[in-house]
Design a protein around this motif. Structure first.
Motif, PDB file in Angstrom:
ATOM      1  N   VAL A  32       0.869  -1.206  -0.063  1.00 24.49           N
ATOM      2  CA  VAL A  32       0.159   0.003  -0.008  1.00 24.49           C
ATOM      3  C   VAL A  32       1.091   1.143   0.108  1.00 24.49           C
ATOM      4  N   HIS A  33       0.809   1.927  -0.948  1.00 23.95           N
ATOM      5  CA  HIS A  33       1.657   3.241  -1.255  1.00 23.95           C
ATOM      6  C   HIS A  33       0.988   4.628  -0.455  1.00 23.95           C
ATOM      7  N   ILE A  34       1.757   5.046   0.331  1.00 25.87           N
ATOM      8  CA  ILE A  34       1.242   6.305   1.383  1.00 25.87           C
ATOM      9  C   ILE A  34       1.886   7.623   0.896  1.00 25.87           C
ATOM     10  N   ASP A  35       1.184   8.419   0.225  1.00 26.94           N
ATOM     11  CA  ASP A  35       1.876   9.870  -0.120  1.00 26.94           C
ATOM     12  C   ASP A  35       1.662  10.710   1.028  1.00 26.94           C
ATOM     13  N   VAL A  36       2.866  11.223   1.456  1.00 29.85           N
ATOM     14  CA  VAL A  36       2.676  12.331   2.424  1.00 29.85           C
ATOM     15  C   VAL A  36       3.302  13.519   1.947  1.00 29.85           C
ATOM     16  N   VAL A  65       5.754   4.321   2.702  1.00 29.10           N
ATOM     17  CA  VAL A  65       5.599   5.422   2.845  1.00 29.10           C
ATOM     18  C   VAL A  65       6.492   6.172   1.976  1.00 29.10           C
ATOM     19  N   HIS A  66       5.794   7.500   1.122  1.00 28.05           N
ATOM     20  CA  HIS A  66       6.652   8.221   0.475  1.00 28.05           C
ATOM     21  C   HIS A  66       6.516   9.578   1.041  1.00 28.05           C
ATOM     22  N   LEU A  67       7.311  10.081   1.356  1.00 28.72           N
ATOM     23  CA  LEU A  67       7.537  11.337   2.035  1.00 28.72           C
ATOM     24  C   LEU A  67       7.827  12.289   0.959  1.00 28.72           C
ATOM     25  N   MET A  68       7.122  13.263   0.835  1.00 24.32           N
ATOM     26  CA  MET A  68       7.356  14.389  -0.019  1.00 24.32           C
ATOM     27  C   MET A  68       7.287  15.739   0.742  1.00 24.32           C
ATOM     28  N   ILE A  69       8.184  15.708   1.819  1.00 22.53           N
ATOM     29  CA  ILE A  69       8.150  16.806   2.810  1.00 22.53           C
ATOM     30  C   ILE A  69      10.068  17.259   2.993  1.00 22.53           C
ATOM     31  N   ILE A 174       8.638   2.762  -9.252  1.00 17.78           N
ATOM     32  CA  ILE A 174       8.324   4.029 -10.006  1.00 17.78           C
ATOM     33  C   ILE A 174       6.934   4.655  -9.831  1.00 17.78           C
ATOM     34  N   ASP A 175       6.808   5.756  -9.705  1.00 14.58           N
ATOM     35  CA  ASP A 175       5.320   6.561  -9.167  1.00 14.58           C
ATOM     36  C   ASP A 175       5.261   7.717 -10.223  1.00 14.58           C
ATOM     37  N   GLY A 176       3.972   7.372 -10.754  1.00 16.84           N
ATOM     38  CA  GLY A 176       3.288   8.469 -11.609  1.00 16.84           C
ATOM     39  C   GLY A 176       2.775   8.038 -12.910  1.00 16.84           C
TER      40      GLY A 176
HETATM   41 ZN    ZN Z   1       4.061   8.624  -4.352  1.00 20.86          ZN
END
Ligand code: ZN
Ligand code: DX5
Length: 216
Positions: A32-36, A65-69, A174-176
């Motif tokens: 499960v991919h979790i975008d923060v 968990v994918h941290l975009m912070i 890979i993501d997007g």
């Molecule tokens: Zn992501």
């Protein structure tokens, strides 16, 4: 190479989050991919710790968990405590990636780093030996539903070559912009884990959409 699908709950229905997590739980998706998102590293805000708990409770699947912070090193430990199995931060957002990786591992999770579309993947080769995963962004991070950037597959191939040559044990994610339509060429380029948001949650039959990506 593995073939793993990680549905991104960014495109889930947050009024029915448990239902959507249970769908992933029943499905062929292993992760499960979790975008923060914090509104600073990317021009969007998603969610944080309070959302981790119900997700962790609803599934035993791998929480990615994918941290975009900005300054991810301040928060990596708390995400592991909240149930993350993989914590991935952005190379561009972190002054000392080695320290952040060590903190994630010390807290008991696997460590990943991500590169934005304009960042050459070679930028992370320095510390690739310490990583469990590299996440190549195939859209600008911040929003679901964007179009796949084909040049990201050149980065995947360069990374795959480096991992093989050095004999590292490191997954490529890979993501997007990925759906069953382009999943085959993405896996063929050397990807282990495909993240998919809108192509899964926008589908009439979401479990089937996951299978279609896996079997592309
Ligand atoms: Zn992501
Ligand atoms: C974008 C996020 C993605 C997003 C992907 O910043 O990192 O995980 O949910 O969405 P799709 O699959 O719709 O491009």
């Amino acid at each position: 190479m593995k073939r793993i699908v990680a549905p991104s709950i960014l495109s889930a229905d947050f009024g029915n989050l448990e239902r959507d997590i249970k769908m992933i739980d029943r499905s062929a998706a292993e992760w499960v991919h979790i975008d923060v998102m914090d509104g600073l590293f990317v021009p969007n805000i998603s969610f944080g710790f309070p959302v981790m708990k119900p997700v962790r409770r609803a599934t035993a699947k791998v929480l990615d968990v994918h941290l975009m912070i900005v300054e991810p090193e301040k928060y990596v430990k708390r995400f592991v405590e909240a149930g993350a199995d993989y914590v991935t931060f952005h190379h561009e957002a972190c002054a000392n990636p080695r320290a952040a990786i060590a903190d994630i591992k010390a807290a008991g999770a696997k460590a990943g780093v991500s590169v934005k579309p304009a960042t050459p993947v070679e930028a992370i080769f320095d510390y690739l030996s310490e990583l469990d995963m590299v996440l190549i962004m195939s859209v600008e991070p911040g929003f679901g539903g964007q179009s796949f950037m084909p040049h990201s597959l050149d980065k995947v191939r360069a990374l795959r070559k480096e991992i093989e040559e050095k004999g590292y044990n490191c997954l490529i994610e890979i993501d997007g912009g990925i759906s069953a339509k382009n999943a085959r060429e993405v896996f063929d380029a050397g990807v282990d884990v495909i993240v998919a948001g809108s192509s899964v949650f926008g589908a009439e039959d979401q479990e089937q959409a996951i299978l279609n990506i896996l079997n592309a």
